[in-house]
Design a protein around this motif. Structure first.
Motif, PDB file in Angstrom:
ATOM      1  N   ALA A 132       0.846  -1.193   0.000  1.00  0.00           N
ATOM      2  CA  ALA A 132       0.000   0.000   0.000  1.00  0.00           C
ATOM      3  C   ALA A 132       0.882   1.243   0.000  1.00  0.00           C
ATOM      4  O   ALA A 132       1.986   1.225   0.538  1.00  0.00           O
ATOM      5  N   PRO A 133       0.420   2.340  -0.598  1.00  0.00           N
ATOM      6  CA  PRO A 133       1.137   3.613  -0.453  1.00  0.00           C
ATOM      7  C   PRO A 133       1.165   4.012   1.023  1.00  0.00           C
ATOM      8  O   PRO A 133       0.153   3.901   1.714  1.00  0.00           O
ATOM      9  N   GLU A 134       2.317   4.448   1.512  1.00  0.00           N
ATOM     10  CA  GLU A 134       2.478   4.695   2.942  1.00  0.00           C
ATOM     11  C   GLU A 134       3.004   6.093   3.220  1.00  0.00           C
ATOM     12  O   GLU A 134       3.665   6.715   2.379  1.00  0.00           O
ATOM     13  N   LEU A 135       2.735   6.553   4.424  1.00  0.00           N
ATOM     14  CA  LEU A 135       3.350   7.746   4.981  1.00  0.00           C
ATOM     15  C   LEU A 135       4.391   7.278   5.994  1.00  0.00           C
ATOM     16  O   LEU A 135       4.066   6.612   6.969  1.00  0.00           O
ATOM     17  N   VAL A 136       5.638   7.619   5.750  1.00  0.00           N
ATOM     18  CA  VAL A 136       6.748   7.116   6.560  1.00  0.00           C
ATOM     19  C   VAL A 136       7.342   8.257   7.378  1.00  0.00           C
ATOM     20  O   VAL A 136       7.617   9.343   6.852  1.00  0.00           O
ATOM     21  N   ARG A 137       7.547   7.995   8.667  1.00  0.00           N
ATOM     22  CA  ARG A 137       8.234   8.933   9.552  1.00  0.00           C
ATOM     23  C   ARG A 137       9.552   8.316   9.993  1.00  0.00           C
ATOM     24  O   ARG A 137       9.626   7.120  10.243  1.00  0.00           O
ATOM     25  N   LEU A 138      10.588   9.160  10.101  1.00  0.00           N
ATOM     26  CA  LEU A 138      11.909   8.685  10.467  1.00  0.00           C
ATOM     27  C   LEU A 138      12.419   9.434  11.687  1.00  0.00           C
ATOM     28  O   LEU A 138      12.191  10.641  11.828  1.00  0.00           O
ATOM     29  N   GLY A 139      13.083   8.702  12.562  1.00  0.00           N
ATOM     30  CA  GLY A 139      13.715   9.315  13.726  1.00  0.00           C
ATOM     31  C   GLY A 139      15.001   8.581  14.054  1.00  0.00           C
ATOM     32  O   GLY A 139      15.216   7.454  13.601  1.00  0.00           O
ATOM     33  N   TYR A 140      15.864   9.210  14.819  1.00  0.00           N
ATOM     34  CA  TYR A 140      17.122   8.567  15.193  1.00  0.00           C
ATOM     35  C   TYR A 140      17.565   9.074  16.555  1.00  0.00           C
ATOM     36  O   TYR A 140      17.182  10.173  16.989  1.00  0.00           O
ATOM     37  N   THR A 141      18.319   8.250  17.244  1.00  0.00           N
ATOM     38  CA  THR A 141      18.831   8.582  18.573  1.00  0.00           C
ATOM     39  C   THR A 141      20.347   8.499  18.544  1.00  0.00           C
ATOM     40  O   THR A 141      20.907   7.476  18.142  1.00  0.00           O
ATOM     41  N   LEU A 142      21.005   9.579  18.959  1.00  0.00           N
ATOM     42  CA  LEU A 142      22.457   9.652  18.958  1.00  0.00           C
ATOM     43  C   LEU A 142      22.990   9.480  20.373  1.00  0.00           C
ATOM     44  O   LEU A 142      22.375   9.959  21.328  1.00  0.00           O
ATOM     45  N   PRO A 143      24.121   8.800  20.527  1.00  0.00           N
ATOM     46  CA  PRO A 143      24.700   8.609  21.866  1.00  0.00           C
ATOM     47  C   PRO A 143      25.392   9.870  22.346  1.00  0.00           C
ATOM     48  O   PRO A 143      25.546  10.856  21.603  1.00  0.00           O
ATOM     49  N   ALA A 144      25.838   9.845  23.593  1.00  0.00           N
ATOM     50  CA  ALA A 144      26.543  10.992  24.176  1.00  0.00           C
ATOM     51  C   ALA A 144      27.781  11.310  23.357  1.00  0.00           C
ATOM     52  O   ALA A 144      28.504  10.416  22.921  1.00  0.00           O
ATOM     53  N   GLY A 145      28.033  12.608  23.159  1.00  0.00           N
ATOM     54  CA  GLY A 145      29.187  13.041  22.382  1.00  0.00           C
ATOM     55  C   GLY A 145      28.877  13.260  20.917  1.00  0.00           C
ATOM     56  O   GLY A 145      29.714  13.801  20.194  1.00  0.00           O
ATOM     57  N   LEU A 146      27.678  12.855  20.474  1.00  0.00           N
ATOM     58  CA  LEU A 146      27.258  13.058  19.094  1.00  0.00           C
ATOM     59  C   LEU A 146      26.016  13.936  19.058  1.00  0.00           C
ATOM     60  O   LEU A 146      25.099  13.759  19.885  1.00  0.00           O
ATOM     61  N   THR A 147      25.975  14.867  18.128  1.00  0.00           N
ATOM     62  CA  THR A 147      24.812  15.736  17.937  1.00  0.00           C
ATOM     63  C   THR A 147      24.532  15.862  16.449  1.00  0.00           C
ATOM     64  O   THR A 147      25.411  15.606  15.613  1.00  0.00           O
TER      65      THR A 147
ATOM     66  N   GLN B   5      23.535  14.251   9.010  1.00  0.00           N
ATOM     67  CA  GLN B   5      24.777  14.948   9.324  1.00  0.00           C
ATOM     68  C   GLN B   5      25.022  14.879  10.832  1.00  0.00           C
ATOM     69  O   GLN B   5      24.172  15.311  11.616  1.00  0.00           O
ATOM     70  N   VAL B   6      26.158  14.332  11.211  1.00  0.00           N
ATOM     71  CA  VAL B   6      26.449  14.089  12.622  1.00  0.00           C
ATOM     72  C   VAL B   6      27.758  14.775  13.003  1.00  0.00           C
ATOM     73  O   VAL B   6      28.748  14.701  12.260  1.00  0.00           O
ATOM     74  N   ARG B   7      27.758  15.414  14.162  1.00  0.00           N
ATOM     75  CA  ARG B   7      28.983  16.009  14.704  1.00  0.00           C
ATOM     76  C   ARG B   7      29.453  15.173  15.895  1.00  0.00           C
ATOM     77  O   ARG B   7      28.697  14.942  16.842  1.00  0.00           O
ATOM     78  N   VAL B   8      30.712  14.737  15.832  1.00  0.00           N
ATOM     79  CA  VAL B   8      31.298  13.929  16.904  1.00  0.00           C
ATOM     80  C   VAL B   8      32.310  14.805  17.642  1.00  0.00           C
ATOM     81  O   VAL B   8      33.262  15.312  17.035  1.00  0.00           O
ATOM     82  N   SER B   9      32.108  14.969  18.938  1.00  0.00           N
ATOM     83  CA  SER B   9      32.996  15.828  19.720  1.00  0.00           C
ATOM     84  C   SER B   9      34.377  15.190  19.848  1.00  0.00           C
ATOM     85  O   SER B   9      34.531  13.966  19.767  1.00  0.00           O
ATOM     86  N   GLY B  10      35.389  16.037  20.078  1.00  0.00           N
ATOM     87  CA  GLY B  10      36.747  15.548  20.211  1.00  0.00           C
ATOM     88  C   GLY B  10      36.994  14.733  21.463  1.00  0.00           C
ATOM     89  O   GLY B  10      38.034  14.075  21.583  1.00  0.00           O
ATOM     90  N   THR B  11      36.040  14.732  22.400  1.00  0.00           N
ATOM     91  CA  THR B  11      36.182  13.956  23.634  1.00  0.00           C
ATOM     92  C   THR B  11      35.235  12.759  23.680  1.00  0.00           C
ATOM     93  O   THR B  11      35.186  12.052  24.683  1.00  0.00           O
ATOM     94  N   ALA B  12      34.489  12.536  22.607  1.00  0.00           N
ATOM     95  CA  ALA B  12      33.521  11.431  22.605  1.00  0.00           C
ATOM     96  C   ALA B  12      34.203  10.082  22.773  1.00  0.00           C
ATOM     97  O   ALA B  12      33.611   9.143  23.315  1.00  0.00           O
ATOM     98  N   TRP B  13      35.454   9.965  22.335  1.00  0.00           N
ATOM     99  CA  TRP B  13      36.148   8.680  22.411  1.00  0.00           C
ATOM    100  C   TRP B  13      36.307   8.179  23.839  1.00  0.00           C
ATOM    101  O   TRP B  13      36.411   6.972  24.076  1.00  0.00           O
ATOM    102  N   ARG B  14      36.296   9.096  24.800  1.00  0.00           N
ATOM    103  CA  ARG B  14      36.452   8.687  26.195  1.00  0.00           C
ATOM    104  C   ARG B  14      35.273   7.858  26.684  1.00  0.00           C
ATOM    105  O   ARG B  14      35.388   7.144  27.690  1.00  0.00           O
TER     106      ARG B  14
END
Length: 353
Positions: free
Chosen positions: A59-74, A107-116
């Protein structure tokens, strides 16, 4: 991200009177957020998360998308998406035709301290609805944030292989290599950090459990220029496998008798072919939880068989008939040969007296 939403929300026209509306189905697959060694020289790094969405329904559908980023990512400004709190982001609604598939990037930004804080993983979710079809359908898949070995330190090298759980979901193995690239011998130690639901079922000699998710292993003296290999058994719950791909982290450390200790860490990917694998007639996507069909959309198969099962039974029956027909033809041909008249042997001429 998907195409920017139109000024007015897209709509899917209802089915014509008397025309079946079909059933719902949607699938999402993700790639990883993989960082290069250039990450160690930047305050933050902007990279992409690729997402592919498929309308697997009829059937033709209406699709919604979402995502969850971990700490250190925005989110770094993905068009059509907005923060929803707690590291979650929600995007617009798009109309999709049956079988339609589109790929887009977050598009994701990873902080320079996220590796910790590694290991880090996130997830992507999609939901689909359609006019005239009750309920909704949804799918989700995790993604791993993969850091290269580092921060770079002279005298040490670290490598961890990907962990893959097969279709049976049984234990797998993590292989780690700690190399002493320095000029003096050093005592080696490896710590493995696993995500929730992934554990070490049996500790090899020299390994101890520090916490529920952290295991520490002494690998002994590592001579200069040599490598210590560690193989660690790992298992995962069905829920953890359903959320794969995930990521784990490895910390390698070398302590020479004189001089400063050297340490670096990296993340590794955890994949799973399927969760709670049971033979089914309908193929199920192996990269995620697969399509979750809405309640009441299971079809009208009154005999309890799916179309795939009915097709298989038909093919088996046809094959059986072909075998019987071939045997019958062979038998008839053999009987004809046996019942046909055969010429008498030609008498051997005899000499005259």
């Amino acid at each position: 991200m998907p195409p920017p939403p139109a000024p007015a929300p897209p709509t899917v026209p209802p089915a014509a009177p008397g025309q079946p509306v079909g059933h719902l189905g949607v699938q999402v697959t993700t790639e990883d957020v993989a960082l290069t060694p250039a990450y160690w020289n930047a305050d933050s790094t902007v990279t992409t998360l690729r997402v592919t969405v498929t309308n697997t329904g009829t059937a033709p559908e209406l699709v919604r998308l979402g995502y969850t980023l971990p700490a250190g990512l925005t989110d770094a400004g993905t068009p059509g998406c907005a923060a929803a709190g707690g590291g979650a982001y929600r995007c617009g609604e798009w109309a999709t035709a049956p079988g339609a598939r589109f790929s887009s990037t977050v598009q994701v930004r990873v902080s320079g301290t996220a590796w910790r804080a590694m290991p880090l993983s996130g997830s992507v979710e999609v939901t689909a609805t359609a006019p005239g079809v009750s309920g909704s359908t949804a799918d989700n898949e995790g993604f791993a944030v993969l850091f290269p070995p580092g921060p770079p330190v002279p005298g040490i090298s670290l490598r961890a292989d990907e962990v893959a759980f097969d279709i049976g979901g049984g234990p797998s193995t993590l292989a780690v290599r700690l190399t002493n690239t320095g000029a003096v011998d050093a005592a080696g130690r490896v710590e493995v950090v696993l995500p929730n639901g992934v554990t070490v079922p049996g500790l090899p000699a020299g390994c101890v459990g520090v916490t529920a998710t952290r295991t520490r292993c002494d690998v002994g003296q590592v001579p200069a220029g040599r490598t210590a290999d560690l193989r660690l058994p790992v298992s995962a719950t069905p829920e953890a496998q359903r959320m794969a791909p995930l990521s784990g982290a490895v910390v390698g450390r070398l302590d020479p008798r004189s001089g400063r200790a050297r340490q670096m860490q990296m993340s590794f990917k955890i994949t799973a072919a399927a969760a709670g694998a049971t033979p089914v007639a309908t193929p199920v996507p192996t990269g995620s939880q697969g399509v979750l069909v809405a309640a009441g959309q299971g079809g009208d198969d009154s005999d309890g068989l799916t179309s795939v099962q009915r097709t298989a039974i038909t093919l088996i029956a046809v094959s059986g008939l072909l075998v019987v027909l071939a045997l019958a033809l062979a038998t008839t041909s053999l009987r004809r040969r046996m019942s046909g008249s055969t010429p008498d042997p030609t008498p051997t001429p005899t000499g005259t007296e």
